[in-house]
Scaffold this motif. Structure first.
Motif, PDB file in Angstrom:
ATOM      1  N   SER A 186      -3.492   5.186 -29.382  1.00 39.08           N
ATOM      2  CA  SER A 186      -2.462   4.219 -29.731  1.00 39.08           C
ATOM      3  C   SER A 186      -1.257   4.934 -30.341  1.00 39.08           C
ATOM      4  N   LEU A 187      -0.088   4.341 -30.157  1.00 35.86           N
ATOM      5  CA  LEU A 187       1.118   4.881 -30.791  1.00 35.86           C
ATOM      6  C   LEU A 187       0.939   4.913 -32.308  1.00 35.86           C
ATOM      7  N   HIS A 188       0.317   3.893 -32.844  1.00 38.36           N
ATOM      8  CA  HIS A 188       0.077   3.817 -34.291  1.00 38.36           C
ATOM      9  C   HIS A 188      -0.714   5.027 -34.774  1.00 38.36           C
ATOM     10  N   ASP A 189      -1.809   5.363 -34.083  1.00 33.16           N
ATOM     11  CA  ASP A 189      -2.616   6.515 -34.494  1.00 33.16           C
ATOM     12  C   ASP A 189      -1.918   7.834 -34.181  1.00 33.16           C
ATOM     13  N   THR A 190      -1.071   7.849 -33.149  1.00 34.79           N
ATOM     14  CA  THR A 190      -0.303   9.060 -32.843  1.00 34.79           C
ATOM     15  C   THR A 190       0.626   9.397 -34.002  1.00 34.79           C
TER      16      THR A 190
ATOM     17  N   ALA B 268     -11.021  17.657 -39.747  1.00 31.75           N
ATOM     18  CA  ALA B 268     -10.079  17.792 -40.863  1.00 31.75           C
ATOM     19  C   ALA B 268     -10.045  16.554 -41.740  1.00 31.75           C
ATOM     20  N   GLY B 269     -10.753  15.498 -41.320  1.00 31.32           N
ATOM     21  CA  GLY B 269     -10.826  14.302 -42.139  1.00 31.32           C
ATOM     22  C   GLY B 269      -9.974  13.136 -41.669  1.00 31.32           C
ATOM     23  N   PHE B 270      -9.347  13.272 -40.512  1.00 27.48           N
ATOM     24  CA  PHE B 270      -8.522  12.172 -39.999  1.00 27.48           C
ATOM     25  C   PHE B 270      -9.416  11.093 -39.399  1.00 27.48           C
ATOM     26  N   GLU B 271      -9.093   9.828 -39.696  1.00 26.72           N
ATOM     27  CA  GLU B 271      -9.852   8.701 -39.161  1.00 26.72           C
ATOM     28  C   GLU B 271      -8.934   7.804 -38.338  1.00 26.72           C
ATOM     29  N   PHE B 272      -9.335   7.495 -37.116  1.00 33.82           N
ATOM     30  CA  PHE B 272      -8.549   6.657 -36.223  1.00 33.82           C
ATOM     31  C   PHE B 272      -8.725   5.183 -36.595  1.00 33.82           C
TER      32      PHE B 272
ATOM     33  N   ARG C 145       1.821  12.516 -38.958  1.00 32.70           N
ATOM     34  CA  ARG C 145       2.011  12.538 -40.405  1.00 32.70           C
ATOM     35  C   ARG C 145       0.918  13.359 -41.086  1.00 32.70           C
ATOM     36  N   PHE C 146      -0.304  13.256 -40.609  1.00 33.61           N
ATOM     37  CA  PHE C 146      -1.426  14.011 -41.168  1.00 33.61           C
ATOM     38  C   PHE C 146      -1.157  15.513 -41.051  1.00 33.61           C
TER      39      PHE C 146
END
Length: 296
Positions: A199-203, A279-283, A208-209
């Motif tokens: 999704s664009l939102h998660d992109t 790295a800890g990123f969650e979708f 940002r991450f």
């Protein structure tokens, strides 16, 4: 944090600028036209011009520029434009950053899952997987290599390898929606090939991450953790639009319509975001239904 963004007027870039500013970051937009706002600074990669004075105290630089891969048939001339627009701008920007008295901590330079080639079947592809063959694979390898001046200057370089970005008003969904809304949509070829959407939102959240988290370096697949077959993607899209899913689009019809680029739709890339997850990123949109709903 002060962040410079090149390619800030594109589909992903404009959403990223909004996301960074909403998070409280100061954004310097590198644009190719005469500045029309206080946060814009003109650069000209063709002439090698980068406004270094406007990059003072910039902690992160994000480069998303490049001619849209899907905007034309892949003629020899257009493929040269695709290559030049990415390699030249990346080389110029990466080299310019080394001339700053205080260099940015991180340079986030776009790439794409085309790095893995047009078709890897059911093979699960993470960042440790080797490059594929074909035009896009070669383009992505050259694109990532073009950031070498920044790496050599001890700037952390991240390469988000974007999947099929799905969002409101653009991205991979835009050319599909008119047909599906008319009830004329169907899967491509046999529909068994894997697609790796995001999704664009998660992109934007992933970019940002990479900007905000210290220690990020190297390639990161920016794709949802659950790749899906093209057949399933088309089934969910039709269902969410409350439309029937009709006959499939034959492979030869795609080849006639869009030429060599059809290999990217008919090929199978089953890409997973291993390094982002580690790295800890969650979708927030981990699977296809959530991705499509976020766009609709």
């Amino acid at each position: 944090m002060r962040v410079a963004v090149a390619g800030s007027s594109g589909f992903v870039g404009s959403a990223l600028v909004a996301g960074l500013e909403s998070a409280g970051h100061e954004v310097v937009r590198l644009v190719r036209h005469a500045p029309a706002a206080a946060n814009e600074a003109r650069w000209d990669p063709e002439q090698g011009v980068v406004p270094l004075a406007r990059l003072t105290d910039v902690e992160a630089v994000v480069h998303l520029g490049g001619v849209n891969v899907g905007s034309h048939r892949w003629t020899r001339r257009f493929k040269r434009q695709l290559h030049h627009s990415r390699i030249r701008s990346t080389t110029v920007l990466a080299s310019a950053l080394t001339g700053l008295s205080v260099r940015p901590r991180v340079f986030v330079c776009a790439s794409a899952m085309g790095y893995y080639g047009p078709d890897r079947g059911r093979e699960l592809l993470d960042e440790e997987s080797g490059p594929g063959d074909g035009f896009l694979a070669g383009l992505c390898q050259d694109w990532e290599h073009a950031a070498q001046p920044a790496r050599a200057a001890d700037i952390a370089v991240c390469h988000p390898r974007f999947g099929l970005v799905i969002g409101p008003g653009g991205g991979a969904l835009k050319p599909l929606l008119p047909l599906f809304r008319l009830g004329l949509g169907g899967h491509f070829g046999n529909g068994e090939q894997f697609w790796s959407p995001v999704s664009l939102h998660d992109t934007v959240r992933a970019l940002r991450f990479l900007v905000e988290q210290h220690g990020c370096v190297g390639p990161y697949n920016v794709t949802a953790p659950e790749p899906v077959s093209n057949g399933e993607f088309s089934r969910v899209l039709a269902a969410e639009l409350h439309r029937p899913r009709l006959l499939p689009v034959p492979g030869f019809a795609l080849q006639i319509a869009i030429g060599q680029a059809s290999s990217e739709l008919l090929g199978s890339l089953r890409v997973v975001p291993t390094r982002l997850s580690e790295a800890g990123f969650e979708f927030e949109h981990p699977e296809v239904r959530a991705i499509i709903r976020s766009a609709l």
